[in-house]
Design an enzyme around this catalytic site. Sequence first.
Site, PDB file in Angstrom:
ATOM      1  CB  CYS A   1      -0.957  -0.011   1.191  1.00  0.00           C
ATOM      2  SG  CYS A   1      -2.041  -1.451   1.166  1.00  0.00           S
TER       3      CYS A   1
ATOM      4  CG  HIS B   1      -1.485   4.275   5.607  1.00  0.00           C
ATOM      5  ND1 HIS B   1      -1.519   4.117   4.239  1.00  0.00           N
ATOM      6  CD2 HIS B   1      -1.668   3.032   6.128  1.00  0.00           C
ATOM      7  CE1 HIS B   1      -1.709   2.841   3.942  1.00  0.00           C
ATOM      8  NE2 HIS B   1      -1.805   2.158   5.076  1.00  0.00           N
TER       9      HIS B   1
ATOM     10  CD  GLU C   1      -0.760   7.315   9.747  1.00  0.00           C
ATOM     11  OE1 GLU C   1      -0.419   8.157   8.898  1.00  0.00           O
ATOM     12  OE2 GLU C   1      -1.739   6.561   9.604  1.00  0.00           O
TER      13      GLU C   1
ATOM     14  CE  LYS D   1      -5.218   4.436   2.817  1.00  0.00           C
ATOM     15  NZ  LYS D   1      -4.300   5.540   3.200  1.00  0.00           N
TER      16      LYS D   1
ATOM     17  CG  HIS E   1      -6.467   0.921   1.925  1.00  0.00           C
ATOM     18  ND1 HIS E   1      -5.578   1.574   1.101  1.00  0.00           N
ATOM     19  CD2 HIS E   1      -5.698   0.157   2.766  1.00  0.00           C
ATOM     20  CE1 HIS E   1      -4.349   1.242   1.421  1.00  0.00           C
ATOM     21  NE2 HIS E   1      -4.389   0.386   2.431  1.00  0.00           N
TER      22      HIS E   1
ATOM     23  CG  PHE F   1       0.117  -6.100   4.275  1.00  0.00           C
ATOM     24  CD1 PHE F   1      -0.303  -5.291   5.314  1.00  0.00           C
ATOM     25  CD2 PHE F   1      -0.784  -7.021   3.748  1.00  0.00           C
ATOM     26  CE1 PHE F   1      -1.583  -5.384   5.835  1.00  0.00           C
ATOM     27  CE2 PHE F   1      -2.079  -7.117   4.249  1.00  0.00           C
ATOM     28  CZ  PHE F   1      -2.476  -6.301   5.290  1.00  0.00           C
TER      29      PHE F   1
END
Length: 412
Positions: A163, A303, A314, A334, A339, A400
């Site tokens: 991502c 994010h 985060e 998002k 996403h 990831f």
Amino acid sequence: MKRVVVTGMGVVSATGMDIVGFWNNIVEGNSPAKAITRFNTDKFKTHFATQIADFNAAQYLDRNEIKRSDLYTQYALIAASQAITDSGFDINAMSPFDIGVIFGTAQGGMDTFEHQYKEFAAGGFEPHFNPFFIPKTLVNMAAGLISIKFGFMGVNFSTASACASANTAIMDAFNYIKFGKAKIIVTGGSDAPITEASIGGYNSLKALSTRNADPTKASRPFDVERDGFVMGEGAGVLVLEEYEHAKARGAHIYCEIGGAAMTSDAYHITATHPEGKGAVRAMQLALEDAGLNPSDIGFVNAHATSTPVGDISEAKAIKAVFNGQENLHVSATKSVTGHLLGAAGAVEAIIAVKAIIDGIVPPTINTQTIDPEIPKGLNIVINNAIEKRVDAALSNTFGFGGHNGVVIFKKI
């Protein structure tokens, strides 16, 4: 070293099929999440996504382009066409070797792979694969077909960092131009992950929201009741250009790229570092690259996917870097777009650019009660956009495998 500016933008998403419509829905907080219609979702825990409704590739691409391309590549080609038109550069007035394409994707041609293998499995003793099966599934093909369509003969490759893929692509494009290796690079990201395999796989990871009764309220970053992200699809594209070249041709310049950086968490295949160590360092390095102090940043587009673990790590990282400074506002867009995996950084880069141009920080929607584990003092913009001067915006993406990608945009 050369200065690098943004001279064109394009977007294909459920939130909007052009920059104007997309930005209006972002500012108004209009989520397009709804029931998936592309396949039967009865087998899955999640039944919704931000799916592009009534998409017809023939409205944008010719027959041969459609035949040779996966859905993710079609999205990329359409968004690239918008951005190139918006930039207005004349390839005939340049060497084609001065124009490149660097493009990101997380999954590549998942839609093609899934459909072709089903046909193979159902084919008895003489299954037949489409001759374009391999090219359509390759992760580099969006970059390749953009180059072929427009005749760009410069640097051409794809980035795959889950991502964070689009931010990786933008950073690479920025550096290629900064070090004098290209005049213009078309960059961004695209993904088309609304497939049975993707929804089923992410359900197995317990990464997707299962709030099926009210999809538009499902993505709720930082909220105590968040239960996962909403899958999205589409593409975002930016045209990056060397500043003096853009100025010489009289281009409309949106903003400048200040700096960018990547790090790794080196922690877990899917989870972020609980204290956000890699994210902290990536933001610090991007600030150093831009020659900016934390106090220079007015907007962080987080994010924040609405997952239980990721949002907290985060938030801790942002607090560690910015220390609760009052002039900073944080938003998690998002919550509106869903996403878009490898395209997320590109559409969020567009949001950061528009925030600078229009002086608007868009809202985080659906967040009602901030999780008590989220550090205080982040100035999260909730429910309604705010007007403020934004001289510099920072956009985070994490993937990831522990990939952290950060890009900073600044007013020119």
